[in-house]
Design an enzyme around this catalytic site. Structure first.
Site, PDB file in Angstrom:
ATOM      1  CG  HIS A  81      -1.791   1.178   1.376  1.00 25.04           C
ATOM      2  ND1 HIS A  81      -3.124   1.172   1.002  1.00 25.04           N
ATOM      3  CD2 HIS A  81      -1.556   2.431   1.832  1.00 25.04           C
ATOM      4  CE1 HIS A  81      -3.644   2.367   1.236  1.00 25.04           C
ATOM      5  NE2 HIS A  81      -2.719   3.148   1.746  1.00 25.04           N
ATOM      6  CD  GLU A  82       1.509   3.690   3.684  1.00 23.81           C
ATOM      7  OE1 GLU A  82       1.663   4.723   3.013  1.00 23.81           O
ATOM      8  OE2 GLU A  82       0.509   3.516   4.424  1.00 23.81           O
TER       9      GLU A  82
ATOM     10  CG  HIS B  49      -6.170   6.147   0.146  1.00 26.51           C
ATOM     11  ND1 HIS B  49      -6.201   7.103   1.131  1.00 26.51           N
ATOM     12  CD2 HIS B  49      -5.114   5.337   0.434  1.00 26.51           C
ATOM     13  CE1 HIS B  49      -5.198   6.882   1.970  1.00 26.51           C
ATOM     14  NE2 HIS B  49      -4.523   5.832   1.563  1.00 26.51           N
ATOM     15  CB  CYS B  50      -8.333   1.915  -4.529  1.00 23.01           C
ATOM     16  SG  CYS B  50      -9.429   0.994  -5.610  1.00 23.01           S
TER      17      CYS B  50
ATOM     18  CB  CYS C  17      -8.717  -3.380  -7.672  1.00 21.64           C
ATOM     19  SG  CYS C  17      -8.592  -1.654  -8.154  1.00 21.64           S
TER      20      CYS C  17
ATOM     21  CB  CYS D 194      -4.970  -0.061  -8.301  1.00 26.20           C
ATOM     22  SG  CYS D 194      -6.057   1.055  -7.393  1.00 26.20           S
TER      23      CYS D 194
END
Ligand code: ZN
Ligand code: ZN
Length: 181
Positions: free
Chosen positions: A131-132, A141-142, A166, A169
């Site tokens: 994530h980071e 952010h999704c 996803c 992304c």
């Protein structure tokens, strides 16, 4: 990219994070930065008994500027971190930028009054690391709660989301990677 231990951090979880980053970002290699980075004292808030993630991140950026061979650095810390507007954060990153930071503190089941579970802890750590690092590539952010770029407000969010991007992304990150090459 480089994995940087900030203060005392267990080796096995760092190995796992690296392995996972190499799988998720096959066009880059995550190396271990041998020297441990001392936890910056000035990041400690004695009233909250937590560390300011933005201050740690700023220190890491100074290091990233010096380490010219590394295009980005993931800091891994064991202490509880926060930003002034939130009670805590699992991590923080420059978006886009060179520095990302995760905290392992709230990822252990023990923190939430549950039985120790190494596998769960490792999975959570890998998700937050992806994530980071996603942010450092410029991903925001999704809205998909199963996507790794979903914002974790609680450990439930972290456990619900998958460790991967996803389809939307994924497409974004591929495009970004193409422009970097
Ligand atoms: Zn985020
Ligand atoms: Zn997504």
């Amino acid at each position: 990219m480089g994995a940087l231990r900030i203060g005392q951090v267990d080796h096995t979880v760092v190995d796992r994070i690296q392995e996972n980053l190499n799988m998720t970002f096959p066009r880059t290699t995550c190396v271990l930065i041998k020297e441990t980075f001392p936890m910056p004292e000035e990041a400690f808030d004695s009233r909250r008994k937590q560390y300011r993630s933005d201050i740690i991140l700023a220190k890491m950026e100074e290091l990233a500027e010096k380490e010219k061979t590394l295009e980005r650095i993931l800091g891994i810390a064991n202490v509880d971190i926060f930003v002034p507007s939130l009670n805590f954060v699992f991590g923080e990153a420059k978006c886009p930028g060179k520095a990302a930071l995760i905290s392992l503190h709230r990822l252990r089941p023990e923190f939430h009054g549950e039985r120790p579970n190494t596998e769960l802890f490792m999975e959570r750590s890998s998700k937050e690391a992806v994530h980071e690092i996603g942010h450092t590539f410029g991903l925001a952010h999704c809205g998909n709660p199963f996507c790794v770029m979903y914002f974790s407000n609680s450990i439930f969010d972290t456990d619900r989301k998958q460790g991967v991007f996803c389809s939307k992304c994924s497409m974004k990150i591929e495009k970004i990677m193409d422009t970097l090459e």
